[in-house]
Design a protein around this motif. Sequence first.
Motif, short mmCIF file in Angstrom:
data_model
loop_
_atom_site.label_atom_id
_atom_site.label_comp_id
_atom_site.label_asym_id
_atom_site.label_seq_id
_atom_site.Cartn_x
_atom_site.Cartn_y
_atom_site.Cartn_z
N ASP A 1 -19.75 23.94 5.77
CA ASP A 1 -20.07 25.68 6.35
C ASP A 1 -18.61 26.09 7.70
O ASP A 1 -18.49 25.11 7.71
N LYS A 2 -18.82 26.83 7.68
CA LYS A 2 -18.94 27.24 9.01
C LYS A 2 -19.93 28.43 9.94
O LYS A 2 -19.81 29.09 11.20
N GLU B 1 -15.33 26.39 10.82
CA GLU B 1 -15.28 25.03 9.88
C GLU B 1 -15.68 24.08 10.32
O GLU B 1 -15.88 23.93 11.12
#
Length: 325
Positions: free
Chosen positions: A204-205, A227
């Motif tokens: 994910d970020k 990211e």
Amino acid sequence: MLASPLARADGLGAKPGAARRPIFVLNSLDANVSVIDPQTWTERRRIPTGKEPHHLYLTPDEKSLIVANALSDTLTFIDPVTAEVQRVLDGIVDPYQLRFSPDMKWFVTAANRLDHVDIYRWVPADTAQPLKLAKRIAAPKTPSHLFIDNRSSTVYVSLQDSDELMAIDLATQAPRWKIKVGKMPADVYLSPDDKRLFVGLTGDKVVEVYDVTQSPGKLIERIVTGEGAHAFRARGDGRQLLVSNRVANTLSLIDVQTLKVLATLPGPSGPDCMDLLADGRTLLLSSRWAGKMSVIDLETRQVLRQVKVGRSPHGIWTLDHAPRR
């Protein structure tokens, strides 16, 4: 406006840091460690290790730098001042990640490939085999990174492929709790007061923050960074925390009190592990996809220089470091 992200990479810019002892960069695909001279910013030599070394750890007494060789089932102990190999310990199964408890009574490894966490007692009087396996704990799936609290009572483990976080009691060698977290958790960092656990989500970020004063830990914040949020390094002031965003090629500076991003810095070519020199502003970064160590000034937010090392550089450490919390 920020300065150019690669300012004076030829090494003619501002002189960073005040390190005098060597800098060590682990080359995962070359099965060795680069020894960097911090005065000339050149590679002195390479120290052979076992197969697939992934992480380094400086013992709490700072007398040994330990390289975990996952496929060789060995640990290589290196003198952090002289860069000489002190010893090699065999029979440590799949040590991907590693950490000593602050009191140096416990040594913990994450077997990333074999899905278990091993807890060892440290018995230095036994020179032949000072690590005594106390318990092997199943940790499906893919235990990745570890952190141990200041009291040497709890180890926190991210489970990368089951998207979970586990807490283990060191005294009883038994799991306390396990909870679901976000996508592909990697590095974990515990705040200096042992109250908040930060989890980097490489899938994910986001960096997730958990209140671990309660059992099980409770999610209190999701901080958007970049990211591939992956590895942490504290600024050393008890307040600021850096995270490398491997896919975004950036670093994020987080305030551990307000849980806000304070700044975004360049992190070239797959940024991974970090160390910070004693000046508190010169960051050493492994740029994995480029096979380089990047040197970054946290004040000017410039990449000062890059030093060529081996393939897939991962862990990075030096004795001339800022505080780690």
